[in-house]
Design a protein around this motif. Structure first.
Motif, mmCIF file in Angstrom:
data_model
loop_
_atom_site.group_PDB
_atom_site.id
_atom_site.type_symbol
_atom_site.label_atom_id
_atom_site.label_comp_id
_atom_site.label_asym_id
_atom_site.label_seq_id
_atom_site.Cartn_x
_atom_site.Cartn_y
_atom_site.Cartn_z
ATOM 1 N N THR A 58 18.500 -9.694 0.606
ATOM 2 C CA THR A 58 17.065 -9.769 0.335
ATOM 3 C C THR A 58 16.702 -8.886 -0.851
ATOM 4 O O THR A 58 15.993 -9.323 -1.766
ATOM 5 N N GLY A 59 17.181 -7.652 -0.828
ATOM 6 C CA GLY A 59 16.885 -6.726 -1.923
ATOM 7 C C GLY A 59 17.471 -7.192 -3.242
ATOM 8 O O GLY A 59 16.781 -7.209 -4.272
ATOM 9 N N GLY A 60 18.733 -7.579 -3.222
ATOM 10 C CA GLY A 60 19.396 -8.025 -4.459
ATOM 11 C C GLY A 60 18.766 -9.271 -5.045
ATOM 12 O O GLY A 60 18.499 -9.340 -6.257
ATOM 13 N N SER A 61 18.515 -10.249 -4.204
ATOM 14 C CA SER A 61 17.898 -11.486 -4.708
ATOM 15 C C SER A 61 16.455 -11.234 -5.135
ATOM 16 O O SER A 61 15.977 -11.829 -6.109
ATOM 17 N N GLY A 62 15.780 -10.325 -4.450
ATOM 18 C CA GLY A 62 14.409 -9.984 -4.838
ATOM 19 C C GLY A 62 14.355 -9.338 -6.205
ATOM 20 O O GLY A 62 13.502 -9.675 -7.030
ATOM 21 N N PHE A 63 15.292 -8.406 -6.458
ATOM 22 C CA PHE A 63 15.325 -7.780 -7.782
ATOM 23 C C PHE A 63 15.697 -8.804 -8.850
ATOM 24 O O PHE A 63 15.166 -8.764 -9.960
ATOM 25 N N ALA A 64 16.586 -9.732 -8.536
ATOM 26 C CA ALA A 64 16.941 -10.775 -9.499
ATOM 27 C C ALA A 64 15.735 -11.668 -9.800
ATOM 28 O O ALA A 64 15.494 -12.025 -10.962
ATOM 29 N N LEU A 65 14.974 -12.016 -8.776
ATOM 30 C CA LEU A 65 13.782 -12.842 -8.986
ATOM 31 C C LEU A 65 12.701 -12.081 -9.749
ATOM 32 O O LEU A 65 11.938 -12.669 -10.518
ATOM 33 N N ALA A 66 12.625 -10.780 -9.550
ATOM 34 C CA ALA A 66 11.570 -9.975 -10.169
ATOM 35 C C ALA A 66 11.818 -9.709 -11.648
ATOM 36 O O ALA A 66 10.890 -9.304 -12.351
ATOM 37 N N LYS A 67 13.038 -9.936 -12.129
ATOM 38 C CA LYS A 67 13.323 -9.685 -13.550
ATOM 39 C C LYS A 67 12.412 -10.491 -14.466
ATOM 40 O O LYS A 67 12.019 -10.015 -15.520
ATOM 41 N N SER A 68 12.079 -11.689 -14.054
ATOM 42 C CA SER A 68 11.255 -12.543 -14.904
ATOM 43 C C SER A 68 9.769 -12.451 -14.566
ATOM 44 O O SER A 68 8.970 -13.208 -15.096
ATOM 45 N N ARG A 69 9.405 -11.517 -13.695
ATOM 46 C CA ARG A 69 8.006 -11.395 -13.269
ATOM 47 C C ARG A 69 7.514 -9.976 -13.463
ATOM 48 O O ARG A 69 8.287 -9.039 -13.523
ATOM 49 N N SER A 70 6.210 -9.867 -13.518
ATOM 50 C CA SER A 70 5.586 -8.555 -13.582
ATOM 51 C C SER A 70 4.280 -8.629 -12.811
ATOM 52 O O SER A 70 3.893 -9.680 -12.342
ATOM 53 N N GLY A 71 3.659 -7.505 -12.658
ATOM 54 C CA GLY A 71 2.380 -7.479 -11.968
ATOM 55 C C GLY A 71 2.380 -6.519 -10.801
ATOM 56 O O GLY A 71 3.409 -5.945 -10.417
ATOM 57 N N LYS A 72 1.198 -6.347 -10.249
ATOM 58 C CA LYS A 72 0.986 -5.379 -9.182
ATOM 59 C C LYS A 72 1.798 -5.708 -7.928
ATOM 60 O O LYS A 72 2.396 -4.821 -7.319
ATOM 61 N N LEU A 73 1.824 -6.971 -7.535
ATOM 62 C CA LEU A 73 2.541 -7.353 -6.318
ATOM 63 C C LEU A 73 4.043 -7.127 -6.451
ATOM 64 O O LEU A 73 4.687 -6.668 -5.508
#
Length: 148
Positions: A58-73
């Motif tokens: 969950t953590g690893g895939s979440g960080f991978a998904l977050a690379k292309s995103r930004s924002g408060k959430l």
């Protein structure tokens, strides 16, 4: 594919912790010493061997998904994950192991119940943090709207 892995791993992790939590309360209220020992053993094996990889995925895939995103959430989710992981590694896993050892020899003393309380509190905290991450993930995907 990463999104599917993330959703699946997060669901498994939350279900594991919720199952451990509710089963512990149920067996403490209505079970025997033998049933408590059996549950504690099942939480360690195979429980932790399902939970730990699911949290890591969950953590690893979440960080991978977050690379292309930004924002408060995204930032809020990133801030919660270290607490979830540390709580699991530093509190939940040692508690589970000690409780299993003590229950297997029938040592249900004050130490057992203090550690049991710590484990339940840490589990509740992780459930809350993981639930907040899930809520924010749903908001990011547009499934939940933010209310003022």
């Amino acid at each position: 594919m990463t999104l599917i892995l993330h959703r699946l791993a997060a669901s498994v992790a939350i279900l594991c912790i919720a199952t451990f939590f509710s089963a512990t309360i149920f067996v403490e209220l209505f079970g025997t010493g033998e049933s408590i020992a059996t549950l504690k053993s099942l939480i360690v094996w195979p429980g932790l061997f399902i939970l730990v990889p699911s949290i890591a995925l969950t953590g690893g895939s979440g960080f991978a998904l977050a690379k292309s995103r930004s924002g408060k959430l995204v930032l809020q989710k990133k801030k919660r994950m270290p607490f979830i992981g540390a709580n699991g590694v530093l509190v939940l896993i040692p508690c589970a192991v000690f409780l299993d050892l003590w229950a297997s020899v029938g040592t249900f003393d004050t130490n057992f119940y203090v550690v049991q309380g710590v484990e339940l509190l840490a589990g509740a905290i992780n459930l809350i943090l993981m639930g907040l991450n899930m809520r924010d993930g749903f908001r990011m995907s547009g499934r939940f709207r933010r209310f003022a």
